[in-house]
Design a protein around this motif. Structure first.
Motif, mmCIF file in Angstrom:
data_model
loop_
_atom_site.group_PDB
_atom_site.id
_atom_site.type_symbol
_atom_site.label_atom_id
_atom_site.label_comp_id
_atom_site.label_asym_id
_atom_site.label_seq_id
_atom_site.Cartn_x
_atom_site.Cartn_y
_atom_site.Cartn_z
ATOM 1 N N MET A 101 54.391 55.640 -9.038
ATOM 2 C CA MET A 101 53.884 55.846 -10.399
ATOM 3 C C MET A 101 52.727 54.861 -10.632
ATOM 4 S SD MET A 101 57.541 56.137 -12.398
ATOM 5 C CE MET A 101 56.961 56.769 -13.981
ATOM 6 N N ALA A 102 51.778 55.267 -11.498
ATOM 7 C CA ALA A 102 50.580 54.448 -11.720
ATOM 8 C C ALA A 102 50.940 52.986 -11.980
ATOM 9 C CB ALA A 102 49.790 55.009 -12.904
ATOM 10 N N LYS A 103 50.207 52.085 -11.381
ATOM 11 C CA LYS A 103 50.312 50.625 -11.549
ATOM 12 C C LYS A 103 51.514 49.982 -10.853
ATOM 13 C CE LYS A 103 47.007 50.310 -14.766
ATOM 14 N NZ LYS A 103 47.060 51.397 -15.724
ATOM 15 N N VAL A 104 52.444 50.788 -10.345
ATOM 16 C CA VAL A 104 53.664 50.209 -9.784
ATOM 17 C C VAL A 104 53.356 49.364 -8.542
ATOM 18 C CG1 VAL A 104 55.856 50.783 -8.651
ATOM 19 C CG2 VAL A 104 55.221 51.906 -10.790
ATOM 20 N N THR A 105 52.450 49.847 -7.698
ATOM 21 C CA THR A 105 52.119 49.101 -6.478
ATOM 22 C C THR A 105 51.587 47.707 -6.828
ATOM 23 O OG1 THR A 105 51.636 51.174 -5.364
ATOM 24 C CG2 THR A 105 50.769 49.186 -4.338
ATOM 25 N N ASP A 106 50.682 47.654 -7.800
ATOM 26 C CA ASP A 106 50.130 46.353 -8.224
ATOM 27 C C ASP A 106 51.241 45.437 -8.739
ATOM 28 O OD1 ASP A 106 47.510 46.989 -7.655
ATOM 29 O OD2 ASP A 106 47.112 47.810 -9.643
ATOM 30 N N LEU A 107 52.148 46.015 -9.539
ATOM 31 C CA LEU A 107 53.211 45.191 -10.122
ATOM 32 C C LEU A 107 54.170 44.676 -9.045
ATOM 33 C CD1 LEU A 107 53.762 47.268 -13.367
ATOM 34 C CD2 LEU A 107 53.062 44.857 -13.249
ATOM 35 N N LEU A 108 54.451 45.519 -8.055
ATOM 36 C CA LEU A 108 55.340 45.071 -6.971
ATOM 37 C C LEU A 108 54.680 43.941 -6.194
ATOM 38 C CD1 LEU A 108 56.687 48.515 -5.734
ATOM 39 C CD2 LEU A 108 58.049 46.692 -6.795
ATOM 40 N N LEU A 109 53.373 44.066 -5.957
ATOM 41 C CA LEU A 109 52.671 42.997 -5.230
ATOM 42 C C LEU A 109 52.665 41.712 -6.053
ATOM 43 C CD1 LEU A 109 49.694 44.995 -3.684
ATOM 44 C CD2 LEU A 109 51.571 43.874 -2.443
ATOM 45 N N SER A 110 52.531 41.849 -7.368
ATOM 46 C CA SER A 110 52.519 40.613 -8.153
ATOM 47 C C SER A 110 53.927 40.023 -8.242
ATOM 48 C CB SER A 110 51.826 40.800 -9.503
ATOM 49 O OG SER A 110 52.712 41.287 -10.451
ATOM 50 N N ALA A 111 54.964 40.876 -8.250
ATOM 51 C CA ALA A 111 56.338 40.340 -8.201
ATOM 52 C C ALA A 111 56.533 39.555 -6.901
ATOM 53 C CB ALA A 111 57.360 41.471 -8.303
ATOM 54 N N ALA A 112 56.026 40.093 -5.803
ATOM 55 C CA ALA A 112 56.180 39.425 -4.506
ATOM 56 C C ALA A 112 55.465 38.069 -4.521
ATOM 57 C CB ALA A 112 55.627 40.312 -3.392
ATOM 58 N N ALA A 113 54.212 38.070 -5.032
ATOM 59 C CA ALA A 113 53.441 36.822 -5.048
ATOM 60 C C ALA A 113 54.121 35.790 -5.946
ATOM 61 C CB ALA A 113 52.008 37.104 -5.518
ATOM 62 N N THR A 114 54.653 36.262 -7.068
ATOM 63 C CA THR A 114 55.312 35.357 -8.015
ATOM 64 C C THR A 114 56.575 34.754 -7.403
ATOM 65 O OG1 THR A 114 54.500 36.815 -9.760
ATOM 66 C CG2 THR A 114 56.155 35.203 -10.396
ATOM 67 N N ALA A 115 57.356 35.594 -6.743
ATOM 68 C CA ALA A 115 58.581 35.093 -6.105
ATOM 69 C C ALA A 115 58.230 34.076 -5.021
ATOM 70 C CB ALA A 115 59.380 36.253 -5.512
ATOM 71 N N ALA A 116 57.176 34.378 -4.262
ATOM 72 C CA ALA A 116 56.812 33.488 -3.155
ATOM 73 C C ALA A 116 56.387 32.110 -3.660
ATOM 74 C CB ALA A 116 55.694 34.118 -2.320
ATOM 75 N N LYS A 117 55.907 32.065 -4.907
ATOM 76 C CA LYS A 117 55.553 30.768 -5.500
ATOM 77 C C LYS A 117 56.795 30.026 -6.003
ATOM 78 C CE LYS A 117 52.212 32.401 -8.151
ATOM 79 N NZ LYS A 117 51.543 32.606 -9.375
ATOM 80 N N GLY A 118 57.942 30.681 -5.891
ATOM 81 C CA GLY A 118 59.188 30.048 -6.318
ATOM 82 C C GLY A 118 59.590 30.391 -7.745
ATOM 83 N N ASP A 119 58.768 31.231 -8.400
ATOM 84 C CA ASP A 119 59.082 31.589 -9.784
ATOM 85 C C ASP A 119 59.964 32.843 -9.806
ATOM 86 O OD1 ASP A 119 59.191 32.172 -12.451
ATOM 87 O OD2 ASP A 119 57.020 32.051 -12.780
ATOM 88 N N ARG A 120 61.235 32.629 -9.530
ATOM 89 C CA ARG A 120 62.173 33.736 -9.403
ATOM 90 C C ARG A 120 62.314 34.514 -10.710
ATOM 91 N NH1 ARG A 120 68.547 33.125 -7.962
ATOM 92 N NH2 ARG A 120 68.720 33.014 -10.220
ATOM 93 N N ALA A 121 62.413 33.783 -11.809
ATOM 94 C CA ALA A 121 62.667 34.437 -13.102
ATOM 95 C C ALA A 121 61.536 35.408 -13.456
ATOM 96 C CB ALA A 121 62.845 33.391 -14.196
ATOM 97 N N SER A 122 60.284 34.968 -13.276
ATOM 98 C CA SER A 122 59.168 35.855 -13.634
ATOM 99 C C SER A 122 59.113 37.063 -12.698
ATOM 100 C CB SER A 122 57.834 35.114 -13.570
ATOM 101 O OG SER A 122 57.881 33.978 -14.384
#
Ligand code: ASP
Ligand code: MG
Length: 487
Positions: A44-65
């Motif tokens: 669905m539109a924008k989902v790929t971008d959001l998944l990539l940003s979830a991955a980047a955010t988690a990798a920074k250690g920000d699990r909650a975000s």
């Protein structure tokens, strides 16, 4: 006649329940005509971008975000599924969606998928290192979810739809993030996993973009990769046509936002489409449809929000066209670099040194023009330019200037026609031209102008070259009737 057609729907064609239902109707229309579709869908539109940003955010250690992002995605998918069930099912009258067994079942598998995804993100937040392999695994959820949800929606709309896991068909190497498809293996898998469904009259539905290695590890084909999947499937099953459903009416003679007189191009060659894509026309990336072109399968670009429109047909061979050009593209936000050194005079190896600098900074160059003592290059304006200029200044005097635009005119008929350049430059005589190039591909003529002059130049050129459009190539009917050939 070959009735097999691969229909690919991009993110905006499946962005919500209404779009998915429109898509179902379009597919049902093809079935009603006696065609046999294989459907490839994006996330669905924008989902790929959001998944990539979830991955980047988690990798920074920000699990909650990171988990907050997937929570919103979970709600969006669950809500869409609820609406789809209500719209498609006879027992929508049950009223309470939560109690509808079909919705409960869909929400259950979606929750299981999202639980799996969250598990990966939690692990990633602990480890703190995002490898390309993990990134592909995370981003694959977009197409995994959309394809399964859409299969269920299609079935509820009366289509004999069946979900096929693209990862079992699209075999790739292990270059995560931009994996290379293995044609022979894909062909075998399609025979195994897709052909039997077609033989039974079913409509297979699969996610684009995702694949897996021979060992079964999830991979992706690179951003925008669903078009590539469609071409691979079309090539693999020897389809009669490939349809790329998007949200524009196809390839236009110019950007309709700049040039209100722009016409739809009904038919264009693969090479022409490739030039246009390179220079900023965002319809599709033609490299991705190469597997179809190699097998001579026509590709159509169509608008899912205007399904009656016949779109643009991309073919291996260009049909004859009475005008020299098919389309004018403009690419803005460019910078020109002028590199001047008298050392270049009568020496060799100099261009190599210059290009090595761009290579080192991984900066693509759009256009090049050289004189005896200088080189001018155009590049996308970006934050690396000062560093690049600093490195180049060890070799030469460097000046750079932003806010430039590249105007690119594409057409097979400029080969060997006299006087075309004169007509082009006469038309834009009031504009200050900064760089000119013709011949690199024989089907494009490009030049660089100030960004502020670009729109006006495109309009003047369009008026000059498309005032008497060839009706075999351009949609002149829409103009005569005063209706939207336009976006
Ligand atoms: N969903 C993927 C992307 O956004 C692939 C595609 O839509 O073609 O890049
Ligand atoms: Mg796309």
């Amino acid at each position: 006649m070959n009735r097999l057609v691969v229909m690919k729907f991009g993110g905006t064609s499946v962005e919500d329940a209404a779009a998915i239902l429109r898509t179902a109707q379009i597919v049902a229309g093809r079935v009603a005509k006696g065609l046999q579709p294989v459907v490839v869908v994006s996330a669905m539109a924008k989902v790929t971008d959001l998944l990539l940003s979830a991955a980047a955010t988690a990798a920074k250690g920000d699990r909650a975000s990171a988990l907050a992002i997937t929570e919103r995605l979970r709600i969006r998918h669950r809500d869409t599924a609820t609406q789809l069930t209500a719209a498609g099912s006879r027992d929508a009258a049950l009223g309470n969606d939560g109690a509808n067994p079909a919705v409960v079942a869909t929400h259950a598998w979606m929750d299981a998928e999202f639980d799996g995804l969250d598990e990966v993100l939690r692990g990633l937040a602990v480890v703190g290192e995002l490898t390309p392999r993990i990134s592909d695994m995370i981003v694959s959820y977009g197409e995994r979810l959309s394809s399964r949800m859409i299969t269920e929606a299609f079935a509820r709309c009366g289509l004999n739809a069946v979900h096929v896991d693209a990862r079992q068909c699209i075999v790739t190497d292990a270059q995560y993030g931009k994996a290379i498809p293995q044609d022979a293996a894909i062909e075998r898998r399609l025979k195994e996993k897709v052909a039997p469904h077609l033989a039974e009259g079913r409509v297979p539905v699969m996610g684009g973009f995702i694949g897996s290695t021979e060992q079964g590890v999830t991979t992706t084909l690179g951003r925008g990769g669903s078009d590539f999947t469609a071409a691979l499937v079309g090539g693999g099953i020897d389809a009669g046509a490939i349809e790329i459903w998007t949200d524009v009416n196809g390839i236009m003679t110019a950007d309709p936002r700049v040039c209100p007189d722009a016409l739809r191009v009904k038919i264009i060659s693969f090479e022409e489409a490739a030039e246009l894509a390179y220079f900023g026309a965002k319809v599709l990336h033609p490299a991705t449809i190469l597997p179809a072109v190699k097998k001579n399968i026509p590709v159509f670009v169509l608008n899912s929000k205007n399904a009656e429109n016949s779109g643009t047909r991309i073919t291996a061979m260009a049909p004859h066209c009475s005008s020299p050009f098919k389309s004018i593209a403009a690419k803005k936000r460019l910078t020109i670099m002028d590199i001047v050194a008298s050392r270049m005079l009568l020496s060799h190896g100099y261009l190599r040194e210059i290009f090595e600098v761009f290579d080192k900074h991984r900066c693509p160059v759009d256009m090049v023009s050289t004189s005896e003592v200088s080189v001018s290059l155009s590049v996308d304006s970006n934050e690396k330019l000062p560093a690049i200029a600093a490195d180049l200044s060890k070799l030469a005097d460097v000046k750079y200037e932003g806010r430039k635009a590249l105007i690119c005119m594409v057409g097979e008929n400029i080969r060997g026609q006299n006087g075309i350049a004169a007509r082009v430059f006469q038309t834009v005589r009031h504009v200050n031209l900064r760089m000119i190039s013709q011949g690199a591909s024989e089907i494009n003529m490009s030049f660089m102008v100030e960004e502020d002059d670009a729109d006006e130049a495109v309009r003047s050129l369009h008026a000059e070259f498309f005032s008497d459009p060839d009706p075999a190539i351009f949609d002149v009917e829409a103009v005569r009737l005063g209706i939207g050939s336009r976006e």
